[in-house]
Design a protein around this motif. Structure first.
Motif, short mmCIF file in Angstrom:
data_model
loop_
_atom_site.label_atom_id
_atom_site.label_comp_id
_atom_site.label_asym_id
_atom_site.label_seq_id
_atom_site.Cartn_x
_atom_site.Cartn_y
_atom_site.Cartn_z
N PRO A 74 1.00 16.55 10.88
CA PRO A 74 -0.34 16.44 11.49
C PRO A 74 -1.27 15.65 10.58
CG PRO A 74 0.34 18.76 11.22
CD PRO A 74 1.24 17.91 10.37
N THR A 75 -1.99 14.68 11.15
CA THR A 75 -2.93 13.88 10.37
C THR A 75 -4.20 13.58 11.18
OG1 THR A 75 -2.48 11.59 11.05
CG2 THR A 75 -0.90 12.59 9.53
N MET A 76 -5.21 13.13 10.46
CA MET A 76 -6.42 12.63 11.13
C MET A 76 -6.46 11.11 11.07
SD MET A 76 -9.39 15.41 10.68
CE MET A 76 -10.00 14.91 9.08
N GLY A 77 -5.32 10.49 10.74
CA GLY A 77 -5.27 9.03 10.75
C GLY A 77 -5.87 8.40 9.51
N LEU A 106 2.08 9.17 4.07
CA LEU A 106 3.41 8.56 4.24
C LEU A 106 4.47 9.36 3.48
CD1 LEU A 106 2.58 4.73 4.10
CD2 LEU A 106 2.49 6.31 6.04
N SER A 107 4.06 9.99 2.36
CA SER A 107 5.03 10.82 1.62
C SER A 107 5.48 12.01 2.48
CB SER A 107 4.45 11.29 0.28
OG SER A 107 3.46 12.29 0.48
N LEU A 108 4.57 12.55 3.29
CA LEU A 108 4.94 13.66 4.19
C LEU A 108 5.90 13.15 5.26
CD1 LEU A 108 1.52 15.48 4.93
CD2 LEU A 108 2.85 15.53 2.86
N PHE A 155 2.65 19.54 5.26
CA PHE A 155 1.24 19.50 4.84
C PHE A 155 1.18 19.09 3.38
CE2 PHE A 155 1.52 22.39 8.39
CZ PHE A 155 0.44 22.03 9.16
N GLY A 156 -0.02 18.66 2.92
CA GLY A 156 -0.19 18.22 1.53
C GLY A 156 -0.82 19.30 0.67
N GLN A 157 -0.35 19.38 -0.58
CA GLN A 157 -0.95 20.28 -1.57
C GLN A 157 -2.39 19.86 -1.86
OE1 GLN A 157 0.08 23.13 -2.84
NE2 GLN A 157 -1.80 23.24 -4.07
N CYS A 196 3.83 19.42 0.40
CA CYS A 196 4.28 18.30 -0.45
C CYS A 196 3.26 18.03 -1.56
CB CYS A 196 4.42 17.04 0.39
SG CYS A 196 5.47 17.28 1.82
N PRO A 197 3.73 17.54 -2.72
CA PRO A 197 2.83 17.29 -3.86
C PRO A 197 1.75 16.25 -3.54
CG PRO A 197 5.14 16.87 -4.45
CD PRO A 197 5.12 17.20 -3.00
N THR A 198 0.64 16.35 -4.24
CA THR A 198 -0.47 15.41 -4.05
C THR A 198 -0.08 14.03 -4.59
OG1 THR A 198 -2.04 17.21 -4.28
CG2 THR A 198 -2.90 14.98 -4.65
N VAL A 199 -0.27 13.01 -3.77
CA VAL A 199 -0.01 11.63 -4.20
C VAL A 199 -1.33 11.06 -4.74
CG1 VAL A 199 0.71 9.33 -3.46
CG2 VAL A 199 1.81 11.36 -2.49
N ARG A 200 -1.25 10.41 -5.91
CA ARG A 200 -2.45 9.94 -6.61
C ARG A 200 -2.42 8.43 -6.83
NH1 ARG A 200 -5.10 14.17 -8.61
NH2 ARG A 200 -4.03 16.15 -8.29
N ALA A 227 -6.84 11.49 -6.45
CA ALA A 227 -5.99 11.92 -5.33
C ALA A 227 -6.28 11.03 -4.13
CB ALA A 227 -6.29 13.38 -4.99
N MET A 228 -5.22 10.53 -3.49
CA MET A 228 -5.44 9.67 -2.32
C MET A 228 -6.10 10.46 -1.20
SD MET A 228 -2.25 7.15 -2.07
CE MET A 228 -1.80 6.12 -3.46
N SER A 229 -7.04 9.83 -0.52
CA SER A 229 -7.77 10.48 0.56
C SER A 229 -8.35 9.40 1.46
CB SER A 229 -8.90 11.34 -0.02
OG SER A 229 -9.83 11.68 1.00
P1 AMP Z 1 -5.76 14.43 6.78
O1 AMP Z 1 -5.45 13.21 7.56
O2 AMP Z 1 -6.74 14.21 5.67
O3 AMP Z 1 -6.10 15.62 7.65
O4 AMP Z 1 -4.41 14.82 6.04
C1 AMP Z 1 -3.22 15.05 6.76
C2 AMP Z 1 -2.21 15.69 5.85
O5 AMP Z 1 -1.94 14.84 4.73
C3 AMP Z 1 -2.70 17.03 5.26
O6 AMP Z 1 -1.64 17.96 5.24
C4 AMP Z 1 -3.12 16.64 3.87
O7 AMP Z 1 -3.04 17.71 2.95
C5 AMP Z 1 -2.10 15.57 3.54
N1 AMP Z 1 -2.60 14.71 2.47
C6 AMP Z 1 -3.81 14.11 2.42
N2 AMP Z 1 -3.96 13.44 1.24
C7 AMP Z 1 -2.81 13.65 0.55
C8 AMP Z 1 -2.34 13.23 -0.74
N3 AMP Z 1 -3.08 12.48 -1.55
N4 AMP Z 1 -1.12 13.64 -1.14
C9 AMP Z 1 -0.35 14.42 -0.32
N5 AMP Z 1 -0.73 14.84 0.89
C10 AMP Z 1 -1.95 14.47 1.33
#
Ligand code: AMP
Length: 277
Positions: free
Chosen positions: A25-28, A35-37, A143-145, A170-174, A180-182
């Protein structure tokens, strides 16, 4: 890659997916974290579904719903080569038709940290994730950590509501400098981008102190606050050293714990966390 929007189209497409199904699940506005997920889901499942939906019910009245970055075409280009089978991109009207009035709410776990700052946020998250689970019926969900409390809250919901779904975190990708990527990093301009590394630096300082034997949680919080205070562009909203499962603030660090924080860099709100094993 099938791309669908309506519920009827989704159901028809889902019926074509045989074997185990993994949902991301993502918000795009996808980045390497998302992509790691997708890649892990691709490795672990026969079929991969990605949902792309900026969920209005998890945004507060003063938050960035209308400004939240969106670029579906770019997102589809990023995930197509990864072997995604199905993309669900519903509209708000499909998810929340007129007269909508049903909510899924996790109680105590949603009260501290993000929940204290964003009172309606997790009710929106659990409701939309429950709807995604019901509509897509995945075997596994990724889901992401990065969103540690979100992962804890959804894990609780999965158990409490008997969803037959395995959650994978899954671990946080930086970025190379630790940020942290966002999707919200897009808002960071000029000097704010440099200042944004302060979250990683604060968490790293507390982790080093922990590795050096520090177990007093208040001292670990003070270490993080000290690093944040040295960055003029940073306004901390909370700084936490909490139990990993209950998210209650600790006095002493013993078992698995979570260092986490929310910090405003200029007007951009960033969150990050480290897990202490
Ligand atoms: P979002 O689109 O922000 O709602 O994120 C969708 C999913 O990607 C969520 O489970 C987030 O926790 C995961 N996610 C967002 N950023 C990261 C990151 N830097 N590393 C790993 N997972 C992430």
């Amino acid at each position: 890659m099938m791309i669908v929007s309506s519920l009827d189209e989704l159901r028809a497409a889902r019926r074509l997916l045989d074997g185990t199904v993994g949902l991301v699940p993502t918000m795009g506005y996808l980045h390497e974290g998302h992509l790691s997920l997708v890649r892990l889901a691709r490795e672990e499942c026969d079929r991969v579904v990605v949902s792309i939906f900026v969920n209005p019910t998890q945004f507060g009245a003063n938050e960035d719903l209308s400004k939240y970055p969106r670029d579906l075409e770019r997102d589809l280009k990023l995930i197509d080569p990864l072997g995604v089978d199905l993309v669900w991109n519903p509209t708000p009207e499909i998810m929340y038709p007129p007269g909508y009035q049903t909510w899924v709410e996790v109680k105590t776990l949603t009260h501290p940290l993000e929940g204290a700052m964003r009172p309606e946020h997790f009710k929106g998250v659990t409701t939309v994730v429950a709807k995604l689970f019901n509509a897509i019926q995945p075997h596994k969900a990724y889901f992401g950590q990065k969103d540690a409390q979100q992962a804890a809250v959804i894990r609780r919901m999965v158990r409490d509501l008997n969803f037959p779904i395995e959650m994978v975190v899954c671990p946080t990708v930086r970025e190379a400098d630790g940020l942290a990527m966002s999707s919200r990093n897009k808002y960071l301009e000029g000097d704010d981008r440099r200042a944004a590394t302060v979250l990683f630096r604060a968490l790293s300082a507390a982790k080093s102190a922990h590795e050096g034997g520090e177990r007093d949680a208040e001292k670990l919080r003070a270490t993080m606050k000290g690093v944040l205070a040295a960055e003029p562009k940073a306004t901390p909203q909370y700084v936490s050293c909490a139990d990993y499962d209950t998210l209650e603030e600790l006095e002493m660090v013993q078992g698995k714990s979570l260092l986490s924080m929310a910090v405003l860099i200029g007007r951009t709100r960033l969150i990050d966390n480290f897990v202490l094993e």
